[in-house]
Design an enzyme around this catalytic site. Structure first.
Site, mmCIF file in Angstrom:
data_model
loop_
_atom_site.group_PDB
_atom_site.id
_atom_site.type_symbol
_atom_site.label_atom_id
_atom_site.label_comp_id
_atom_site.label_asym_id
_atom_site.label_seq_id
_atom_site.Cartn_x
_atom_site.Cartn_y
_atom_site.Cartn_z
ATOM 1 N N ALA A 234 -17.273 -15.904 26.560
ATOM 2 C CA ALA A 234 -16.346 -15.645 25.462
ATOM 3 C C ALA A 234 -15.285 -14.676 25.981
ATOM 4 O O ALA A 234 -15.504 -13.977 26.975
ATOM 5 C CB ALA A 234 -17.099 -15.039 24.287
ATOM 6 N N GLY B 125 -21.019 -17.235 27.157
ATOM 7 C CA GLY B 125 -20.671 -18.414 26.364
ATOM 8 C C GLY B 125 -20.454 -19.654 27.225
ATOM 9 O O GLY B 125 -20.627 -20.781 26.749
#
Ligand code: CO8
Length: 261
Positions: free
Chosen positions: A69, A112
């Site tokens: 992320a 992520g």
């Protein structure tokens, strides 16, 4: 497809049967900012609706699949803001796609990035791939399936080791623990994934999606519930033209012609 800023989308394979989605934010090693995730979701929805597409291949660059992320976007976020804006709740478009998705991972699949690879149905890795959940180094924990899907893929001890230490594993180790099903030279990786997509494209699209559903039920349910679900889906195939065609073609010693989407 041309309007995307952070991804590249191309049709590959025979008759464009494989939709290749390449994460393309090289300056940030494909960190998954919100805009990138919106584009990814959008391209997946378009591929789902496109009858010529039988499978997706998701890849990044040779250096990085996705480095997680976007930490710069998250830096000043608050608990209140996360709840109010349902932070990253749209990440699971990938996990809900009906058509098969193959991740072709070269370089970093961190945080992520590892989580979106694990949302795919099949992962192929380049020899230099690195998988990790380094969130602990940032004072947080995985939030898009890292603590849930990794343990199912590699077992508790290695999942704990990775999540608690933040240390990544290489492609060889990922293969030996079953996180990935194939390791290839980096420059051959995407082609191998596309070839698998083409092979899947020769099957009935309808039956492929039923089969994907059945395999996923094993991932999500207990054994008894999973077996029941499989049986219902197996029976369901007997309501399709393509099941009749597949068995008739076998008996008539010819190749099947599948038609159902
Ligand atoms: N976010 C933002 N920018 C990034 C990220 C990232 N995750 N990763 C790399 N970048 C940027 C760097 O800031 C740098 O930018 P700049 O040139 O402007 O300084 C550029 O990419 C290149 O990076 P490096 O200079 O650091 O390159 P190196 O080759 O030295 O290192 C690494 C590569 C090891 C990949 C390193 O960049 C790194 O450690 N990145 C962060 C990895 C990480 O911690 N990822 C986890 C993020 S947290 C997360 O994913 C939580 C998911 C929770 C989901 C919740 C859903 C509800």
């Amino acid at each position: 497809f041309s309007s995307y800023e952070y991804i590249k989308v191309e049709k590959k394979g025979k008759n464009g049967c494989v939709q290749l989605i390449q994460l393309n934010r090289p300056k940030a090693l494909n960190a998954l900012c919100n805009a990138l995730l919106m584009e990814l979701g959008d391209s997946l929805r378009a591929g789902e609706a496109d009858e010529s597409v039988a499978a997706f291949v998701l890849t990044g660059s040779e250096r990085s699949f996705a480095a997680g992320a976007d930490i710069k976007e998250m830096q000043d976020m608050t608990l209140q803001g996360c709840i109010k804006n349902q932070f990253l709740s749209n990440w699971d478009v990938l996990a809900k796609v009906r058509k098969p998705v193959i991740a072709a991972v070269n370089g970093y699949a961190l945080g992520g990035g590892c989580e979106i690879a694990m949302m795919c149905d099949i992962i192929f890795a380049g020899e230099k791939a690195k998988f990790g959940q380094p969130e602990i180094n940032l004072g947080t924990i995985p939030g898009a399936g890292g603590t849930q899907r990794l343990i199912r893929a590699v077992g508790k001890s290695l999942a704990m080791e990775m999540c608690l230490s933040g240390l990544p594993i290489d492609a060889k180790k990922a293969l030996s623990f079953g996180l990935v099903s194939r390791v290839c030279p980096p420059d051959k990786l995407v082609d191998e994934a596309i070839q698998l997509g083409e092979k899947i494209a020769q099957q009935s699209k309808l039956i492929v999606s039923i089969c994907k559903d059945a395999v996923n039920s094993s991932y999500e349910l207990g054994l008894q519930e999973g077996l029941k679900c499989e049986k219902r889906l197996f029976y369901t195939t007997f309501g399709t033209e393509d099941r009749r065609e597949g068995m008739t073609a076998f008996v008539e010693k010819r190749a099947p012609k599948f038609v159902e989407n």
